[in-house]
Design a protein around this motif. Structure first.
Motif, PDB file in Angstrom:
ATOM      1  N   ASP A 134       0.844  -1.188   0.000  1.00  0.00           N
ATOM      2  CA  ASP A 134       0.000   0.000   0.000  1.00  0.00           C
ATOM      3  C   ASP A 134       0.885   1.246   0.000  1.00  0.00           C
ATOM      4  O   ASP A 134       1.586   1.513   0.978  1.00  0.00           O
ATOM      5  CB  ASP A 134      -0.897  -0.022   1.243  1.00  0.00           C
ATOM      6  N   PRO A 135       0.877   2.034  -1.070  1.00  0.00           N
ATOM      7  CA  PRO A 135       1.765   3.198  -1.120  1.00  0.00           C
ATOM      8  C   PRO A 135       1.367   4.296  -0.136  1.00  0.00           C
ATOM      9  O   PRO A 135       2.220   5.077   0.302  1.00  0.00           O
ATOM     10  CB  PRO A 135       1.634   3.679  -2.568  1.00  0.00           C
ATOM     11  N   LEU A 136       0.080   4.380   0.203  1.00  0.00           N
ATOM     12  CA  LEU A 136      -0.360   5.432   1.110  1.00  0.00           C
ATOM     13  C   LEU A 136      -0.064   5.101   2.566  1.00  0.00           C
ATOM     14  O   LEU A 136      -0.377   5.878   3.471  1.00  0.00           O
ATOM     15  CB  LEU A 136      -1.853   5.711   0.937  1.00  0.00           C
ATOM     16  N   ALA A 137       0.540   3.922   2.804  1.00  0.00           N
ATOM     17  CA  ALA A 137       0.907   3.556   4.175  1.00  0.00           C
ATOM     18  C   ALA A 137       2.195   4.236   4.615  1.00  0.00           C
ATOM     19  O   ALA A 137       2.576   4.154   5.781  1.00  0.00           O
ATOM     20  CB  ALA A 137       1.052   2.033   4.300  1.00  0.00           C
ATOM     21  N   VAL A 138       2.884   4.922   3.680  1.00  0.00           N
ATOM     22  CA  VAL A 138       4.129   5.644   3.994  1.00  0.00           C
ATOM     23  C   VAL A 138       4.007   7.059   3.440  1.00  0.00           C
ATOM     24  O   VAL A 138       3.260   7.303   2.485  1.00  0.00           O
ATOM     25  CB  VAL A 138       5.358   4.934   3.380  1.00  0.00           C
ATOM     26  N   PRO A 139       4.703   8.018   4.003  1.00  0.00           N
ATOM     27  CA  PRO A 139       4.684   9.374   3.424  1.00  0.00           C
ATOM     28  C   PRO A 139       5.446   9.399   2.108  1.00  0.00           C
ATOM     29  O   PRO A 139       6.336   8.585   1.859  1.00  0.00           O
ATOM     30  CB  PRO A 139       5.379  10.214   4.500  1.00  0.00           C
ATOM     31  N   CYS A 140       5.070  10.321   1.271  1.00  0.00           N
ATOM     32  CA  CYS A 140       5.733  10.423  -0.035  1.00  0.00           C
ATOM     33  C   CYS A 140       7.007  11.257   0.096  1.00  0.00           C
ATOM     34  O   CYS A 140       6.945  12.419   0.536  1.00  0.00           O
ATOM     35  CB  CYS A 140       4.807  11.061  -1.062  1.00  0.00           C
ATOM     36  N   PRO A 141       8.165  10.714  -0.282  1.00  0.00           N
ATOM     37  CA  PRO A 141       9.406  11.499  -0.183  1.00  0.00           C
ATOM     38  C   PRO A 141       9.526  12.590  -1.245  1.00  0.00           C
ATOM     39  O   PRO A 141      10.374  13.479  -1.130  1.00  0.00           O
ATOM     40  CB  PRO A 141      10.493  10.427  -0.367  1.00  0.00           C
ATOM     41  N   TRP A 142       8.648  12.570  -2.275  1.00  0.00           N
ATOM     42  CA  TRP A 142       8.735  13.569  -3.340  1.00  0.00           C
ATOM     43  C   TRP A 142       7.858  14.782  -3.066  1.00  0.00           C
ATOM     44  O   TRP A 142       8.327  15.921  -3.093  1.00  0.00           O
ATOM     45  CB  TRP A 142       8.356  12.928  -4.667  1.00  0.00           C
ATOM     46  N   CYS A 143       6.578  14.534  -2.769  1.00  0.00           N
ATOM     47  CA  CYS A 143       5.656  15.662  -2.564  1.00  0.00           C
ATOM     48  C   CYS A 143       5.321  15.898  -1.096  1.00  0.00           C
ATOM     49  O   CYS A 143       4.532  16.795  -0.779  1.00  0.00           O
ATOM     50  CB  CYS A 143       4.377  15.454  -3.367  1.00  0.00           C
ATOM     51  N   ALA A 144       5.877  15.070  -0.191  1.00  0.00           N
ATOM     52  CA  ALA A 144       5.681  15.213   1.250  1.00  0.00           C
ATOM     53  C   ALA A 144       4.247  14.958   1.686  1.00  0.00           C
ATOM     54  O   ALA A 144       3.819  15.412   2.746  1.00  0.00           O
ATOM     55  CB  ALA A 144       6.131  16.588   1.723  1.00  0.00           C
ATOM     56  N   ALA A 145       3.475  14.234   0.877  1.00  0.00           N
ATOM     57  CA  ALA A 145       2.122  13.874   1.295  1.00  0.00           C
ATOM     58  C   ALA A 145       2.194  12.958   2.508  1.00  0.00           C
ATOM     59  O   ALA A 145       3.027  12.051   2.578  1.00  0.00           O
ATOM     60  CB  ALA A 145       1.389  13.180   0.146  1.00  0.00           C
ATOM     61  N   ALA A 146       1.342  13.207   3.478  1.00  0.00           N
ATOM     62  CA  ALA A 146       1.359  12.436   4.715  1.00  0.00           C
ATOM     63  C   ALA A 146       0.777  11.042   4.489  1.00  0.00           C
ATOM     64  O   ALA A 146       0.169  10.753   3.445  1.00  0.00           O
ATOM     65  CB  ALA A 146       0.578  13.162   5.801  1.00  0.00           C
ATOM     66  N   VAL A 147       0.944  10.181   5.493  1.00  0.00           N
ATOM     67  CA  VAL A 147       0.376   8.840   5.438  1.00  0.00           C
ATOM     68  C   VAL A 147      -1.139   8.934   5.253  1.00  0.00           C
ATOM     69  O   VAL A 147      -1.811   9.778   5.863  1.00  0.00           O
ATOM     70  CB  VAL A 147       0.724   8.062   6.723  1.00  0.00           C
ATOM     71  N   ASN A 148      -1.682   8.090   4.380  1.00  0.00           N
ATOM     72  CA  ASN A 148      -3.116   8.018   4.053  1.00  0.00           C
ATOM     73  C   ASN A 148      -3.609   9.198   3.226  1.00  0.00           C
ATOM     74  O   ASN A 148      -4.795   9.296   2.932  1.00  0.00           O
ATOM     75  CB  ASN A 148      -3.986   7.889   5.320  1.00  0.00           C
ATOM     76  N   GLN A 149      -2.703  10.090   2.829  1.00  0.00           N
ATOM     77  CA  GLN A 149      -3.065  11.214   1.976  1.00  0.00           C
ATOM     78  C   GLN A 149      -2.531  10.970   0.569  1.00  0.00           C
ATOM     79  O   GLN A 149      -1.405  10.509   0.395  1.00  0.00           O
ATOM     80  CB  GLN A 149      -2.501  12.531   2.527  1.00  0.00           C
ATOM     81  N   PRO A 150      -3.320  11.278  -0.483  1.00  0.00           N
ATOM     82  CA  PRO A 150      -2.847  11.050  -1.859  1.00  0.00           C
ATOM     83  C   PRO A 150      -1.709  11.999  -2.216  1.00  0.00           C
ATOM     84  O   PRO A 150      -1.528  13.056  -1.604  1.00  0.00           O
ATOM     85  CB  PRO A 150      -4.092  11.332  -2.706  1.00  0.00           C
ATOM     86  N   CYS A 151      -0.945  11.604  -3.210  1.00  0.00           N
ATOM     87  CA  CYS A 151       0.158  12.445  -3.663  1.00  0.00           C
ATOM     88  C   CYS A 151      -0.374  13.736  -4.298  1.00  0.00           C
ATOM     89  O   CYS A 151      -1.496  13.789  -4.819  1.00  0.00           O
ATOM     90  CB  CYS A 151       1.026  11.679  -4.666  1.00  0.00           C
ATOM     91  N   ARG A 152       0.461  14.757  -4.231  1.00  0.00           N
ATOM     92  CA  ARG A 152       0.095  16.070  -4.778  1.00  0.00           C
ATOM     93  C   ARG A 152       1.074  16.472  -5.870  1.00  0.00           C
ATOM     94  O   ARG A 152       2.158  15.909  -5.992  1.00  0.00           O
ATOM     95  CB  ARG A 152       0.112  17.111  -3.648  1.00  0.00           C
ATOM     96  N   GLY A 153       0.660  17.470  -6.659  1.00  0.00           N
ATOM     97  CA  GLY A 153       1.579  18.000  -7.659  1.00  0.00           C
ATOM     98  C   GLY A 153       2.690  18.799  -6.987  1.00  0.00           C
ATOM     99  O   GLY A 153       2.513  19.333  -5.888  1.00  0.00           O
ATOM    100  N   ARG A 154       3.823  18.872  -7.620  1.00  0.00           N
ATOM    101  CA  ARG A 154       4.956  19.608  -7.043  1.00  0.00           C
ATOM    102  C   ARG A 154       5.529  20.562  -8.080  1.00  0.00           C
ATOM    103  O   ARG A 154       5.718  20.199  -9.231  1.00  0.00           O
ATOM    104  CB  ARG A 154       6.031  18.634  -6.577  1.00  0.00           C
TER     105      ARG A 154
END
Length: 228
Positions: free
Chosen positions: A175-195
């Motif tokens: 599950d990718p949303l189980a970890v924060p995104c190192p690119w856009c800094a989206a938090a756990v359980n939050q979808p990725c955002r544009g950067r």
């Protein structure tokens, strides 16, 4: 226990507490009658065992209510582990339309379980995979889920981020949303955002609708200790 068994029980109690046996014979008979009334439903063997258990745990004199309480707890424990459904394979001669016979068999079985003559029948023996048809098990699984598959499919267009997350999980990936995104800094359980990166300024992130997780986030999920 019956009144004839009480003197032997009181004698056993007296080994730990000699004060339990009065010297007056009439007083002893009255004491035995009282204990017999309280322990009328308790088997003699269990009462003898309960005396030893009591003095192994407590320094206080035992009362007939202590033995009766242990017996009730014993009965409750065994019956809580017994389904009491009268499996047809165990009683092939039982007629479901014979109410009197059914009740007699049910009481006999419960008494045997309580007295230790028969082990409790666990629920798993009735609802195990081999005992439940595949169609019934599928319906049970659907009922027990928070949202049936058909409802989830209908809502996919209105919850694209959740749908994408479920699609990735169903393919066997972590599950990718189980970890924060190192690119856009989206938090756990939050979808990725544009950067957006502006020269001379810190990177900016903004929400631009649902989007697939960034590749770096997928890599982070795969390397997570709890990854499947």
């Amino acid at each position: 226990m019956n009144p004839e068994q009480i003197p032997q029980l009181l004698k056993q109690v007296s080994y730990a507490d000699p004060r339990i046996l009065p010297e007056d014979r009439q007083e002893l008979q009255g004491l035995a009658a009282l204990w017999a009334g309280v322990l009328v439903d308790v088997p003699a063997e269990f009462a003898m065992w309960a005396v030893g258990q009591h003095y192994a745990e407590s320094p206080f004199p035992i009362k007939p209510s202590d033995i009766a309480g242990r017996w009730r707890a014993h009965v409750r424990d065994r019956m809580n582990r017994h389904t009491g459904t009268l499996e047809p394979t165990h009683y092939p001669e039982l007629d479901p339309d014979d109410i009197a016979g059914f009740m007699h068999t049910l009481r006999t079985e419960r008494h045997a379980v309580i007295m230790g003559q028969q082990p409790p029948t666990p629920l798993a023996a009735i609802t195990g995979p081999a005992a439940v048809p595949d169609e019934v098990q599928a319906r049970l699984d659907a009922v027990g889920r928070y949202m049936p598959d058909r409802v989830r499919d209908q809502l996919a267009a209105y919850r694209p981020a959740r749908a994408e997350r479920e699609r990735i999980i169903h393919t066997g990936q972590p599950d990718p949303l189980a970890v924060p995104c190192p690119w856009c800094a989206a938090a756990v359980n939050q979808p990725c955002r544009g950067r957006r990166t502006t020269p001379g300024r810190d990177p900016e992130t903004k929400r631009s609708g649902a989007r697939a997780p960034h590749p770096s986030r997928l890599d982070a999920a795969r390397s997570h200790p709890n990854a499947a």
